[in-house]
Design a protein around this motif. Structure first.
Motif, mmCIF file in Angstrom:
data_model
loop_
_atom_site.group_PDB
_atom_site.id
_atom_site.type_symbol
_atom_site.label_atom_id
_atom_site.label_comp_id
_atom_site.label_asym_id
_atom_site.label_seq_id
_atom_site.Cartn_x
_atom_site.Cartn_y
_atom_site.Cartn_z
ATOM 1 N N GLU A 1 0.828 -1.205 0.000
ATOM 2 C CA GLU A 1 0.000 0.000 0.000
ATOM 3 C C GLU A 1 0.865 1.259 0.000
ATOM 4 O O GLU A 1 0.568 2.247 -0.698
ATOM 5 N N ARG B 1 -6.044 2.239 -9.854
ATOM 6 C CA ARG B 1 -5.947 1.338 -8.700
ATOM 7 C C ARG B 1 -6.131 2.118 -7.403
ATOM 8 O O ARG B 1 -6.837 1.663 -6.483
ATOM 9 N N SER C 1 -9.226 1.402 -4.945
ATOM 10 C CA SER C 1 -8.822 0.866 -3.648
ATOM 11 C C SER C 1 -9.339 1.742 -2.503
ATOM 12 O O SER C 1 -9.860 1.225 -1.499
ATOM 13 N N ARG D 1 -7.763 -8.453 -3.526
ATOM 14 C CA ARG D 1 -7.129 -7.759 -2.414
ATOM 15 C C ARG D 1 -8.108 -7.472 -1.283
ATOM 16 O O ARG D 1 -7.768 -7.624 -0.102
ATOM 17 N N TRP D 2 -9.345 -7.050 -1.621
ATOM 18 C CA TRP D 2 -10.265 -6.574 -0.602
ATOM 19 C C TRP D 2 -11.355 -7.580 -0.219
ATOM 20 O O TRP D 2 -11.928 -7.472 0.869
ATOM 21 N N ARG E 1 -11.930 0.611 0.399
ATOM 22 C CA ARG E 1 -11.549 0.716 1.802
ATOM 23 C C ARG E 1 -12.575 1.549 2.576
ATOM 24 O O ARG E 1 -12.956 1.200 3.696
ATOM 25 N N GLU F 1 -8.044 -7.334 -9.725
ATOM 26 C CA GLU F 1 -6.939 -7.195 -8.778
ATOM 27 C C GLU F 1 -7.437 -6.711 -7.424
ATOM 28 O O GLU F 1 -7.058 -7.249 -6.379
ATOM 29 N N GLN F 2 -8.319 -5.680 -7.431
ATOM 30 C CA GLN F 2 -8.848 -5.151 -6.185
ATOM 31 C C GLN F 2 -9.795 -6.137 -5.504
ATOM 32 O O GLN F 2 -9.915 -6.151 -4.273
#
Length: 424
Positions: free
Chosen positions: A259, A326, A330, A296-297, A334, A292-293
């Motif tokens: 990050e 991204r 992201s 990740r999340w 979040r 991709e996100q």
């Protein structure tokens, strides 16, 4: 006090015209008043003299009054000179009488209860007077027209250096240090002082931009080395196959380092102009970044007891800046994770954009615009952030020409919508 929005050139012209109206109007009215005063004085003196001649010389001798063809004599005590009804109410002294289309001068004198009157047609004098008034009016109008023309000429002459300075300022790049100063090109007057003030401000701005550029470049360079060390250390620790809590801590460190690397890259890109990083655009598709996100999340979202959904409502084959897209996606995911306690988080892809929807606490309408300001957090602040996530998203969208908006969902929660190009 409200300032006029009228262009400065028009204000100068208006000042010229108003001044001319005042001066020329006063002068013209003064001429009219003086003409009337002189007219009354001279005509009354002449008629008084003529009446004296009639009463002291002509009538005592039994002669007819010796008067001009346009002047008539009337007397209340003489039948042959009886006063007509139209002049019966004329007061003593000098008067002007207008009856229909005819105009007269009248001069009345009372002697021992008897009224004597001279009446003179004023057609010829009125014609000359009207000609004079026409000349005065023409002069007044010409003076106003001349003031308008002179005002435009003077305004353009006065504003010429201001316009030239504005043109030079408009085409100046504050990042170019070799640009010569503007003040030496102008005289030591108000325009020169304005140019000097601009040179001073531009110099301070150039220094600030240079400090920011150096800071950004130094930070990005200096942080990469410790971040690489942290990332390589995490890889080495992963190679030892840690278990339990140790594995979670290593994964958390690796995730934080990733990050931080993304943030460094994002801030570096934002510090550059669009032309500097244009060659880096178009490296990834929206679907690739979303996938991709998702990887990740989604684990973090599900660990919180929430559902995660990635929905594709329209294909998008365009390519976008990988690091910046991204960062936007992201930060929005979040934010949805922090402010959602139950329900789901949904990432919806469309042609030319995407939406991040959640079933969280929502954002009051009066706070939606403020949420994109730096260091502003909602009433129910969550997480450990400082309120910079949405501000960063807004800056990235402005940098890339994207648009972001936020609305409330009918079932509760928020919907952040990002438009990446006009088809969305």
């Amino acid at each position: 006090m409200a300032h006029s929005r009228q262009p400065f050139v028009q204000r100068i012209v208006s000042a010229f015209i108003l001044m001319t109206l005042l001066v020329s109007g006063t002068f013209s009215l003064g001429i009219v008043a003086i003409v009337h005063a002189i007219e009354e004085h001279l005509v009354s003196q002449e008629m008084d003299h003529e009446l004296n001649v009639v009463l002291r010389e002509d009538l005592p001798r039994g002669q007819a009054p010796r008067l001009a063809s346009d002047t008539r004599f009337f007397a209340s005590d003489r039948r042959e000179y009886e006063i007509p009804d139209q002049f019966a109410e004329v007061v003593e002294g000098f008067s002007e009488i207008v009856t229909g289309d005819a105009a007269y001068y009248a001069y009345v004198r009372e002697v021992d209860g008897r009224r004597y009157m001279l009446v003179q047609e004023q057609h010829e004098f009125e014609t000359r007077e009207q000609a004079l008034f026409d000349v005065v009016l023409a002069g007044f109008l010409l003076s106003v027209a001349g003031a308008w023309g002179l005002g435009w000429m003077m305004a353009r002459r006065v504003m010429s250096p201001v316009s030239r300075l504005a043109q030079q300022v408009r085409h100046r790049d504050p990042l170019l240090a070799e640009i010569p100063p503007l003040a030496p090109e102008y005289a030591d007057d108000e325009i020169g002082q304005l140019a000097a003030a601009f040179d001073s401000t531009l110099g301070q701005l150039r220094q600030s931009l240079e400090r920011e550029r150096l800071f950004t470049s130094d930070v990005s360079h200096e942080l990469r080395t410790p971040l690489m060390i942290i990332a390589s250390t995490c890889e080495l620790l992963e190679a030892t196959h840690p278990e339990g809590r140790e594995h979670e801590q290593v994964a958390r460190i690796a995730h934080a380092a990733e990050e931080m690397r993304d943030l460094v890259q994002t801030f570096l890109l934002l510090a550059r102009s669009r032309s500097e990083d244009a060659a880096c655009e178009g490296t990834s598709t929206l679907a690739a970044v979303a996938e991709e996100q998702r990887s990740r999340w989604e684990p973090q979202i599900r660990d919180k007891g929430l559902d995660f959904e990635l929905r594709v409502e329209g294909p998008d084959s365009a390519r976008y800046h990988l690091a910046l897209l991204r960062a936007v996606m992201s930060n929005l995911l979040r934010n949805a994770l922090h402010y959602t306690d139950h329900g789901l988080v949904r990432l919806v892809l469309e042609n030319g954009g995407f939406r991040v929807e959640d079933s969280g606490v929502g954002i009051p309408e009066d706070q939606r615009e403020r949420m994109f300001q730096a260091f502003v957090r909602g009433v129910e602040a969550r997480g450990e952030g400082l309120g910079l996530g949405l501000s960063l998203v807004k800056r990235i969208c402005l940098h890339q020409g994207w648009r972001i908006s936020v609305n409330s969902l009918a079932a509760g929660g928020s919907c952040f919508k990002v438009r990446l190009h006009e088809s969305f």
